[in-house]
Design a protein around this motif. Sequence first.
Motif, PDB file in Angstrom:
ATOM      1  N   THR A 168      34.401  64.852   5.403  1.00  0.00           N
ATOM      2  CA  THR A 168      33.753  66.120   5.743  1.00  0.00           C
ATOM      3  C   THR A 168      32.885  65.973   6.991  1.00  0.00           C
ATOM      4  O   THR A 168      32.888  66.839   7.875  1.00  0.00           O
ATOM      5  N   LEU A 169      32.153  64.868   7.068  1.00  0.00           N
ATOM      6  CA  LEU A 169      31.323  64.616   8.249  1.00  0.00           C
ATOM      7  C   LEU A 169      32.189  64.473   9.489  1.00  0.00           C
ATOM      8  O   LEU A 169      31.857  65.015  10.556  1.00  0.00           O
ATOM      9  N   ARG A 170      33.308  63.774   9.352  1.00  0.00           N
ATOM     10  CA  ARG A 170      34.211  63.626  10.498  1.00  0.00           C
ATOM     11  C   ARG A 170      34.767  64.969  10.942  1.00  0.00           C
ATOM     12  O   ARG A 170      34.849  65.271  12.142  1.00  0.00           O
ATOM     13  N   ALA A 171      35.128  65.826   9.976  1.00  0.00           N
ATOM     14  CA  ALA A 171      35.643  67.152  10.316  1.00  0.00           C
ATOM     15  C   ALA A 171      34.581  67.996  11.006  1.00  0.00           C
ATOM     16  O   ALA A 171      34.876  68.734  11.963  1.00  0.00           O
ATOM     17  N   ALA A 172      33.329  67.882  10.552  1.00  0.00           N
ATOM     18  CA  ALA A 172      32.239  68.660  11.141  1.00  0.00           C
ATOM     19  C   ALA A 172      31.943  68.204  12.563  1.00  0.00           C
ATOM     20  O   ALA A 172      31.890  69.018  13.502  1.00  0.00           O
ATOM     21  N   VAL A 173      31.757  66.907  12.735  1.00  0.00           N
ATOM     22  CA  VAL A 173      31.473  66.371  14.075  1.00  0.00           C
ATOM     23  C   VAL A 173      32.649  66.632  15.001  1.00  0.00           C
ATOM     24  O   VAL A 173      32.478  67.045  16.163  1.00  0.00           O
ATOM     25  N   GLY A 174      33.853  66.419  14.492  1.00  0.00           N
ATOM     26  CA  GLY A 174      35.035  66.650  15.312  1.00  0.00           C
ATOM     27  C   GLY A 174      35.184  68.099  15.741  1.00  0.00           C
ATOM     28  O   GLY A 174      35.612  68.382  16.869  1.00  0.00           O
ATOM     29  N   SER A 175      34.822  69.032  14.868  1.00  0.00           N
ATOM     30  CA  SER A 175      34.917  70.457  15.214  1.00  0.00           C
ATOM     31  C   SER A 175      33.944  70.826  16.333  1.00  0.00           C
ATOM     32  O   SER A 175      34.278  71.613  17.231  1.00  0.00           O
ATOM     33  N   VAL A 176      32.744  70.257  16.286  1.00  0.00           N
ATOM     34  CA  VAL A 176      31.763  70.511  17.345  1.00  0.00           C
ATOM     35  C   VAL A 176      32.271  69.937  18.673  1.00  0.00           C
ATOM     36  O   VAL A 176      32.206  70.595  19.724  1.00  0.00           O
ATOM     37  N   LEU A 177      32.793  68.714  18.626  1.00  0.00           N
ATOM     38  CA  LEU A 177      33.342  68.102  19.839  1.00  0.00           C
ATOM     39  C   LEU A 177      34.548  68.894  20.345  1.00  0.00           C
ATOM     40  O   LEU A 177      34.749  69.022  21.561  1.00  0.00           O
ATOM     41  N   TYR A 178      35.343  69.406  19.425  1.00  0.00           N
ATOM     42  CA  TYR A 178      36.506  70.221  19.793  1.00  0.00           C
ATOM     43  C   TYR A 178      36.074  71.428  20.630  1.00  0.00           C
ATOM     44  O   TYR A 178      36.665  71.712  21.678  1.00  0.00           O
ATOM     45  N   LEU A 179      35.039  72.124  20.189  1.00  0.00           N
ATOM     46  CA  LEU A 179      34.560  73.296  20.926  1.00  0.00           C
ATOM     47  C   LEU A 179      34.033  72.901  22.307  1.00  0.00           C
ATOM     48  O   LEU A 179      34.242  73.620  23.291  1.00  0.00           O
ATOM     49  N   ALA A 180      33.355  71.757  22.381  1.00  0.00           N
ATOM     50  CA  ALA A 180      32.855  71.290  23.677  1.00  0.00           C
ATOM     51  C   ALA A 180      34.015  70.973  24.620  1.00  0.00           C
ATOM     52  O   ALA A 180      33.960  71.273  25.823  1.00  0.00           O
ATOM     53  N   LEU A 181      35.075  70.386  24.091  1.00  0.00           N
ATOM     54  CA  LEU A 181      36.243  70.066  24.917  1.00  0.00           C
ATOM     55  C   LEU A 181      36.966  71.329  25.371  1.00  0.00           C
ATOM     56  O   LEU A 181      37.488  71.385  26.486  1.00  0.00           O
ATOM     57  N   ILE A 182      36.992  72.353  24.518  1.00  0.00           N
ATOM     58  CA  ILE A 182      37.573  73.637  24.930  1.00  0.00           C
ATOM     59  C   ILE A 182      36.774  74.219  26.095  1.00  0.00           C
ATOM     60  O   ILE A 182      37.340  74.776  27.050  1.00  0.00           O
ATOM     61  N   ALA A 183      35.451  74.080  26.036  1.00  0.00           N
ATOM     62  CA  ALA A 183      34.607  74.562  27.131  1.00  0.00           C
ATOM     63  C   ALA A 183      34.921  73.818  28.426  1.00  0.00           C
ATOM     64  O   ALA A 183      35.015  74.432  29.499  1.00  0.00           O
ATOM     65  N   LEU A 184      35.092  72.507  28.347  1.00  0.00           N
ATOM     66  CA  LEU A 184      35.409  71.719  29.541  1.00  0.00           C
ATOM     67  C   LEU A 184      36.801  72.051  30.071  1.00  0.00           C
ATOM     68  O   LEU A 184      37.016  72.092  31.289  1.00  0.00           O
TER      69      LEU A 184
END
Length: 278
Positions: A168-184
């Motif tokens: 669950t922690l990996r999914a949460a952290v990964g989702s936040v990083l995913y959004l940051a990568l979409i922004a980039l």
Amino acid sequence: MNLRSGARLTSTADGAWRGDFGRALHAEWTKLRTAGDMGSLLLLAVVLTVAVGCGTAKAVKCPDAGCGQDAVKLALTGVTVGQAVIAVLAAAAVSGEYSTGMIRTTLTAVPSRLTVLTAKATVLTTVVLASGTAAVLASLLAGRHILPGNGFTEAHGYPPLSLTDGPTLRAAVGSVLYLALIALLGLGVATAVRETATAIGIVLGLLYLFPVVTQVVNDPQWQHHLQKISPMTAGLAVQATVHLHELPVGPWAGLGVLTAWAAAALLASSLLLHRRDA
């Protein structure tokens, strides 16, 4: 030139770069903070992410043990919608300067174009990480309260959603990083094409058309290859907490695919930014 003189020149150059970057960072933060629609877009991204996650959690039932659903992924479904707003935000953050001509002022104040692009990426990533964290935590909290009422209980093999659980922690952290990568990714594409609507169309096409094309292709092997390189399909593999062996690509490897897309967009944009006039 002796070593001492060379060291002084290097130190001076480093100090000058840090000074330019500091000014660029402050300028980009001011522009983003004072732009009327930026705050609204960030708020919209959070609200949509949480609302869609809540709606999905309320709609999906787990009537018996082993229903096969991924409770964490259900709670984080809203990321697939919130990312569209993040893409729009990223595109507007840079292409708007070209439409108003402000980019000339920016490049006059900070002649180093790589410094300007780095400052834009830094500020944009920071605000998206902050808003993405709020959206993901709120989605998981909502899922923790909603899902048990639909059968996602410990009796059915679903303990309450908690960040103390590794997947669950990996999914949460990964989702936040995913959004940051979409922004980039959006920032890179917008800098390359310099037009808001075109940039948004390209990014949303990469995100949402890839899965459609994958479904149209009849060859299972080609479907598998397309899923492995699709920015959204591969990137969101990081949310999976069950049936990992069925994924076309592993969770972190999938996020690496999206990282490669974002890096390629930023590299192309930096090269074009150097070669073209403002």
